[in-house]
Structure formats: structure tokens, C-alpha cells
Design a protein around this motif. Structure first.
Motif, PDB file in Angstrom:
ATOM      1  N   ALA A 294      -9.097  -4.551  -3.492  1.00 46.87           N
ATOM      2  CA  ALA A 294      -7.721  -4.602  -3.987  1.00 46.87           C
ATOM      3  C   ALA A 294      -7.159  -6.018  -3.887  1.00 46.87           C
ATOM      4  O   ALA A 294      -6.541  -6.535  -4.833  1.00 46.87           O
ATOM      5  CB  ALA A 294      -6.848  -3.628  -3.197  1.00 46.87           C
TER       6      ALA A 294
ATOM      7  N   SER B 207      -0.581  -0.007  -4.529  1.00 45.17           N
ATOM      8  CA  SER B 207      -1.809   0.791  -4.522  1.00 45.17           C
ATOM      9  C   SER B 207      -1.531   2.220  -4.107  1.00 45.17           C
ATOM     10  O   SER B 207      -0.556   2.525  -3.419  1.00 45.17           O
ATOM     11  CB  SER B 207      -2.859   0.180  -3.585  1.00 45.17           C
TER      12      SER B 207
ATOM     13  N   LEU C  99      -3.108  -0.420  -8.478  1.00 47.67           N
ATOM     14  CA  LEU C  99      -4.466  -0.444  -7.957  1.00 47.67           C
ATOM     15  C   LEU C  99      -4.809   0.861  -7.260  1.00 47.67           C
ATOM     16  O   LEU C  99      -3.949   1.493  -6.640  1.00 47.67           O
ATOM     17  CB  LEU C  99      -4.613  -1.573  -6.929  1.00 47.67           C
ATOM     18  N   SER C 100      -6.077   1.220  -7.314  1.00 44.05           N
ATOM     19  CA  SER C 100      -6.588   2.335  -6.537  1.00 44.05           C
ATOM     20  C   SER C 100      -7.222   1.782  -5.265  1.00 44.05           C
ATOM     21  O   SER C 100      -8.091   0.917  -5.322  1.00 44.05           O
ATOM     22  CB  SER C 100      -7.629   3.124  -7.337  1.00 44.05           C
ATOM     23  N   SER C 101      -6.754   2.261  -4.115  1.00 40.96           N
ATOM     24  CA  SER C 101      -7.366   1.848  -2.849  1.00 40.96           C
ATOM     25  C   SER C 101      -7.119   2.914  -1.795  1.00 40.96           C
ATOM     26  O   SER C 101      -5.990   3.379  -1.616  1.00 40.96           O
ATOM     27  CB  SER C 101      -6.806   0.506  -2.364  1.00 40.96           C
TER      28      SER C 101
ATOM     29  N   THR D   7       0.847  -1.185   0.000  1.00 43.02           N
ATOM     30  CA  THR D   7       0.000   0.000   0.000  1.00 43.02           C
ATOM     31  C   THR D   7       0.888   1.243   0.000  1.00 43.02           C
ATOM     32  O   THR D   7       2.017   1.229   0.491  1.00 43.02           O
ATOM     33  CB  THR D   7      -0.937   0.034   1.225  1.00 43.02           C
TER      34      THR D   7
END
Length: 237
Positions: free
Chosen positions: A72, A35, A59-61, A11
Motif C-alpha cells: 500500500a 485503505s 487501496l486494498s490492504s 487505514t
């Protein structure tokens, strides 16, 4: 852990420490998902890490939202089929005397730095049970050393350290390893810094990347559960 072909999720991986760790893991033959809050930034960072989209996933999170992290992880499993390593790295800091720290700033730090590491673990723990994997958090020396103007940030990082160490005791029965890394000064974009030559004395993102690789290569009977790391020498001002 034989790292080749293993899958990691990081992340806050679009820049700084997260990006440095992603680079290090890719060099070991791993596949990596990163992300960020904005999909455009995550996909751009993923492409700069590798032109082979079979190895990387952007990824978008928003880690403050458990459902975002669950989605995700689902996308990671759909693409790569497994999840072996998770680094909860997303974080932010606001620094002000406690009487001046705003309610909004306090909750932004609690939601991202503390709730976020819980959401990331909650979303990934079943996959890590399957892989007998490794969960890591990126804390800070601010998680053991308090300082003026740091009440909110200290609170979150002390919390991350405590959370991670308790999670380590909860999860080792599943053969999941859990560690927290506690860096001092790192040359990143954190707190609106722009890395430059002035940051040469600091820990570099690739140094944290090497540390993660070293942890993954540790003999499975041994677990460095809490790692403090700081610049070898202070800034020569």
C-alpha cells in the motif's frame, strides 16, 4: 506543517472516523490515500471523497499482514511521490466476559488493533523519515479505562497507547511526530452500529478530522502526544 499538497495515508478509511479524517484533510488541500480490506469499498469511498483521482487513492490492504501495508505504501509513493501523514485507524471490537471470549475473537482484535498499527508504522516509517512527517494511531478511552466485557478490546487499546508513546520517543530524533488519539463514544459503524439521530450526542467523525488538522497545524516545537477526547455531555436518556 504547510498542509497544501501534503500526502496522507489512512487505514480503515472507507467509513466512520477514517473517512471523516480524509474529508477534513482534503479540505486543507492535502492528497489522501485510504485503505480497506476490499478494494471495491476503498475505491468507492475514494470516489465519493473526490471526483479528482489525482487527489485520492483507494487501496486494498489487510493491516494484519505487513506485506499488504508495504505494498500500500509503495502504491502511495508511486502515485504521489511522498508520504507525510499516516493515521493507523483500522480496528474492530468484540465484547464478552473473558471466560466467554473466543480464541478467534481475541486473535482478531490483537491482529488488527495491535499488530496492525505496528505493520502500518513499519511499512511507512522510512517514508516518514524522508518527509519528517507525522504518524498517528487511533486508540480509545478503552486504552486507559478498563470495563467489564472488554478484556480483549482493553488489552489491544492499552497496547496501542503504550506502543504509540514508546514509538514517539524512538522517532522524534528523526523529526517524526507521533501521537495517539483516544476517543470515547463516536458516531460510527463500529460494532455493527448504524449512525442515526440517536448518536447526535456523540463525537462525530468530522470532529476527529478537525482534531487531526489541529495537530498538523500545531507549532512544530510542541507535540500533544496523547489526546483524550470524549462527548461534552453524556447521552440524555
Amino acid at each position: 506543517m504547510d498542509l497544501k499538497g501534503k500526502v496522507a495515508y489512512i487505514t480503515g478509511g472507507t467509513k466512520g472516523i477514517g473517512y471523516g479524517v480524509a474529508e477534513a484533510l482534503l479540505k486543507q488541500g492535502m492528497k489522501v490515500a485510504i485503505s480497506g480490506r476490499k478494494l471495491e469499498d476503498a475505491e468507492k469511498a475514494a470516489k465519493s471523497l473526490s471526483s479528482d483521482d489525482s487527489l485520492v487513492l483507494g487501496l486494498s490492504s489487510d493491516v494484519t499482514k505487513l506485506e499488504n501495508e508495504k505494498e500500500a505504501v509503495k502504491k502511495i509513493l508511486d502515485k504521489f511521490g511522498q508520504l507525510d501523514v499516516v493515521l493507523a485507524n483500522a480496528g474492530l471490537g468484540h465484547y464478552a466476559p473473558v471466560d466467554e471470549l473466543t480464541d478467534e475473537e481475541w486473535h482478531q482484535m490483537i491482529d488488527t488493533n495491535l499488530n496492525g498499527v505496528f505493520h502500518t508504522l513499519k511499512a511507512s516509517v522510512e517514508a516518514l523519515k524522508q518527509s519528517k512527517g507525522y504518524y498517528m494511531t487511533l486508540a480509545s478511552l478503552a486504552g486507559t479505562n478498563f470495563f467489564a466485557n472488554g478484556a480483549g478490546y482493553n488489552a489491544t487499546k492499552f497496547g496501542v497507547v503504550g506502543f504509540t508513546q514508546a514509538a514517539m520517543l524512538d522517532l522524534r530524533k528523526y523529526d517524526i511526530k507521533v501521537s495517539t488519539i483516544m476517543p470515547g463514544s463516536v458516531a460510527t459503524h463500529f460494532n455493527n452500529n448504524t449512525p442515526s439521530e440517536k448518536d447526535a450526542w456523540k463525537i462525530q467523525p468530522e470532529d476527529i478530522g478537525q482534531m487531526v488538522v489541529d495537530l498538523l497545524n500545531m507549532h512544530p516545537r510542541t507535540l500533544p502526544s496523547k489526546i483524550e477526547v470524549r462527548p461534552s455531555r453524556p447521552d440524555k436518556k
